[in-house]
Design an enzyme around this catalytic site. Sequence first.
Site, PDB file in Angstrom:
ATOM      1  N   ASP A  55     -12.625   5.453   1.695  1.00 48.08           N
ATOM      2  CA  ASP A  55     -11.929   5.335   2.462  1.00 48.08           C
ATOM      3  C   ASP A  55     -11.231   7.001   2.600  1.00 48.08           C
ATOM      4  O   ASP A  55     -10.756   7.231   1.031  1.00 48.08           O
ATOM      5  CB  ASP A  55     -10.647   4.282   1.019  1.00 48.08           C
ATOM      6  CG  ASP A  55      -9.545   4.454   1.264  1.00 48.08           C
ATOM      7  OD1 ASP A  55      -9.061   5.419   2.450  1.00 48.08           O
ATOM      8  OD2 ASP A  55      -8.121   3.590   0.276  1.00 48.08           O
ATOM      9  N   GLU A 104      -7.569   0.440  -4.418  1.00 49.31           N
ATOM     10  CA  GLU A 104      -7.537   0.003  -3.212  1.00 49.31           C
ATOM     11  C   GLU A 104      -8.678   0.004  -2.490  1.00 49.31           C
ATOM     12  O   GLU A 104      -8.915  -0.712  -1.923  1.00 49.31           O
ATOM     13  CB  GLU A 104      -6.594   2.007  -2.248  1.00 49.31           C
ATOM     14  CG  GLU A 104      -5.955   1.879  -2.278  1.00 49.31           C
ATOM     15  CD  GLU A 104      -4.831   3.222  -2.393  1.00 49.31           C
ATOM     16  OE1 GLU A 104      -5.474   4.580  -2.318  1.00 49.31           O
ATOM     17  OE2 GLU A 104      -4.138   3.674  -2.835  1.00 49.31           O
ATOM     18  N   LYS A 138       2.923  10.878  -3.758  1.00 47.93           N
ATOM     19  CA  LYS A 138       1.557  10.709  -3.527  1.00 47.93           C
ATOM     20  C   LYS A 138       0.820  11.502  -4.838  1.00 47.93           C
ATOM     21  O   LYS A 138       0.407  11.228  -5.993  1.00 47.93           O
ATOM     22  CB  LYS A 138       0.693   9.458  -3.674  1.00 47.93           C
ATOM     23  CG  LYS A 138       0.055   8.407  -4.013  1.00 47.93           C
ATOM     24  CD  LYS A 138      -0.097   8.227  -3.115  1.00 47.93           C
ATOM     25  CE  LYS A 138      -2.041   6.652  -3.168  1.00 47.93           C
ATOM     26  NZ  LYS A 138      -2.397   5.464  -1.978  1.00 47.93           N
ATOM     27  N   ASP A 188       0.572  -0.979  -0.219  1.00 43.27           N
ATOM     28  CA  ASP A 188      -0.164  -0.050   0.026  1.00 43.27           C
ATOM     29  C   ASP A 188       0.712   0.858  -0.111  1.00 43.27           C
ATOM     30  O   ASP A 188       1.953   1.833   0.776  1.00 43.27           O
ATOM     31  CB  ASP A 188      -0.422  -0.390   0.987  1.00 43.27           C
ATOM     32  CG  ASP A 188      -1.945   1.710   1.310  1.00 43.27           C
ATOM     33  OD1 ASP A 188      -1.970   2.621   0.868  1.00 43.27           O
ATOM     34  OD2 ASP A 188      -2.217   1.681   2.096  1.00 43.27           O
TER      35      ASP A 188
HETATM   36  P1  ADP Z   1      -2.943   7.079   3.481  1.00 39.70           P
HETATM   37  O1  ADP Z   1      -4.084   5.950   2.542  1.00 39.70           O
HETATM   38  O2  ADP Z   1      -3.088   8.468   2.516  1.00 39.70           O
HETATM   39  O3  ADP Z   1      -1.995   6.912   3.349  1.00 39.70           O
HETATM   40  P2  ADP Z   1      -3.797   6.726   6.136  1.00 39.70           P
HETATM   41  O4  ADP Z   1      -4.779   5.745   5.793  1.00 39.70           O
HETATM   42  O5  ADP Z   1      -2.545   5.987   6.600  1.00 39.70           O
HETATM   43  O6  ADP Z   1      -3.083   7.549   4.978  1.00 39.70           O
HETATM   44  O7  ADP Z   1      -4.134   7.775   6.540  1.00 39.70           O
HETATM   45  C1  ADP Z   1      -4.081   8.198   7.893  1.00 39.70           C
HETATM   46  C2  ADP Z   1      -4.688   9.964   8.037  1.00 39.70           C
HETATM   47  O8  ADP Z   1      -4.968   9.051   9.179  1.00 39.70           O
HETATM   48  C3  ADP Z   1      -3.734  11.303   8.830  1.00 39.70           C
HETATM   49  O9  ADP Z   1      -4.781  12.556   7.883  1.00 39.70           O
HETATM   50  C4  ADP Z   1      -3.785  10.916   9.910  1.00 39.70           C
HETATM   51  O10 ADP Z   1      -3.673  12.252  10.576  1.00 39.70           O
HETATM   52  C5  ADP Z   1      -5.176  10.051  10.007  1.00 39.70           C
HETATM   53  N1  ADP Z   1      -5.290   9.295  10.836  1.00 39.70           N
HETATM   54  C6  ADP Z   1      -4.676   8.213  11.846  1.00 39.70           C
HETATM   55  N2  ADP Z   1      -4.896   7.608  12.681  1.00 39.70           N
HETATM   56  C7  ADP Z   1      -6.555   8.865  12.591  1.00 39.70           C
HETATM   57  C8  ADP Z   1      -6.939   9.386  14.236  1.00 39.70           C
HETATM   58  N3  ADP Z   1      -6.852   8.536  14.989  1.00 39.70           N
HETATM   59  N4  ADP Z   1      -8.070  10.047  13.901  1.00 39.70           N
HETATM   60  C9  ADP Z   1      -8.140  10.930  12.671  1.00 39.70           C
HETATM   61  N5  ADP Z   1      -7.275  11.252  11.458  1.00 39.70           N
HETATM   62  C10 ADP Z   1      -5.838  10.308  12.488  1.00 39.70           C
HETATM   63 MG    MG Z   2      -4.962   4.422   1.917  1.00 41.95          MG
END
Ligand code: ADP
Ligand code: MG
Length: 612
Positions: free
Chosen positions: A207, A184, A87, A23
Amino acid sequence: MAKISINIKQGSLSKSEPVLGIDLGTTNSLVAWVPPGERDPQILESSEGRLTPSVLYFPENQAEPLVGKMAWDALESQPERCVRSVKRLLGKSAQDVQKHWGYRLVETSEEALVQVEVDGRYYDPIHLSSLILKELKRKAEGAFGQSVSKAVITVPAYFNDSQRQATRDAGKLAGLEVLRIVNEPTAASLAYGLNIGAESRTILVYDLGGGTFDVSILHLEDGVFEVLATHGDTALGGDDLDLRIAQWWMQQHSLEGIDNGIRLQHMAERAKMQLSQDADSPFSVAFNADVALELNYAKLCELAEPWMQTTWKSVDRALALSDLVETDIDEVVLVGGSTRFPEIARQLAKRFDHCRVNSEVNPDEVVALGAAIEADVLAGNRTDVLLLDVTPLSLGIETAGNLMDVIIPRNSKIPTRLAREYTTSVDGQVNLKIAVYQGERESVLHNRKLGEFVLSGIPAMPAGLPKIQISFAIDANGLLQVSAKELRSGMEQSIEVKPQYGLTDSEVEQRLLESMQHAQNDLEERMLIEAQNEAQQILYATERFLEKHAQHLSTEEIHITRQRCDELRGLLSQGDRNRLLASIEALNEVTKPFAERIMDIAVSEALKGKKL
Ligand code: ADP
Ligand code: MG
């Protein structure tokens, strides 16, 4: 419902070599795999944890950047040496990217791919992404104690051709053979699908990550995953909420002048996460000696409201695209770290109150887990899963008068192959330019050009005689191959379409919207252009006829034909379709008997010849 099964190539993989499920996230990247002999995927853990922040840090006097946790730590103190959210830049030109991320973006030209400058050196997003992938590969090799060379990488469903291609290229640069690019939400549904069994179900995957948002509607039956519709935005995620909070703090404390945007955003993210976990404890932190930054859950919800609204609109769109209503959905699946903000699940549960809103699998990890399952399928270890996807925009070619001729309509299932026959418009034409476009408008001028090539070596024939078959094939990765073949001679030419730069999702949406708003005008314009094309062809044919056969016509006939031709030519650029059609008709009336006469002459001459 009709089902299409895909022939999954088993390849020549050695069973012992693990295939990674990656991912490659905007914010965080992860690797998962299915250990030999097992069925369930696992997230790969390193000393830094399970998530690898998708951040690069270029320390002074060091050739290679640091990637991951250490780079993330450097964001606050040395933002100018750090690169994040790569990205969002993948497959995009400078003009596509407006946001300021703390590092310098360089545009060589409007349409060229954007580049990032760090310390006087230039990096393109493909290279930067490859460095993240390299780090993931390194971690995996460390954990397995053996080298790995193959992977499945996920992308948002809304990624267009050039963004998918860029992801594939990044994999190649990192020394990984990318067996497949998987959407995804499809990967997430794969991870969930295991628990669902053979039941037929319709699932909505929501998502919301750090930088991208996707909603997809999938149909699951007998182990077959079919994506009915997708909608989303590659420029919407948790980052935007952080930015909104930071901006609110800036206004509140008049901090606009300070050069601490990144620090504020980090604090905003911490506040958001803390309140998401414990809504009852307001967040408070000292920004400096004078300013304390505060946030409570109610204010967070208020700031998040417009941000969430945007996602609800995408949910509406996806439902409309798949011709479904809320109650047709059997299950809602939450994916992405931002869905940990409880308001999202709460509001979705209100709207989809008849079904389960599911977040059983860790929302940060579910995509990588699904990618690992797909990797396991491609490694030939299991045959019970099939994937079907759809194209987000129509694909076609330019025909006379700048018209868009759609070959693969939007929301077609992929992989797919469709072909159409065309011909030449001029006698003796030996070359044909084929320009490939993506979009919903009737005129290619309003659509997006993906590439062009020339079919040459067509044998010289009268106009209309060559049979040119143009086929579009989209493979399982969503990549388009266009080929053209002249059927009488067998001349063939093809290209893999690799667009110069990508579209943002809001642009994709904008294009869809425009196509609806302009539908009536576009149709009228198309009909006019078609009439103009017809007129031009008749004028061309008539003139050729006069050149060749004038001796068989009377002076008066020639005169009236020329007159009608002039009238028609005069109307060509006037934009009045009805008068144009009437004038075509009038010319046809005059010339119709000529053809018969010439035919008779030809026949009698042939007979005469026979007598000799
Ligand atoms: P991506 O797919 O874009 O790489 P992720 O699925 O890893 O991202 O999500 C990252 C996002 O999730 C970030 O913006 C982060 O601030 C948010 N995030 C992670 N944990 C929490 C939480 N407990 N509450 C709110 N937002 C969260
Ligand atoms: Mg993601």
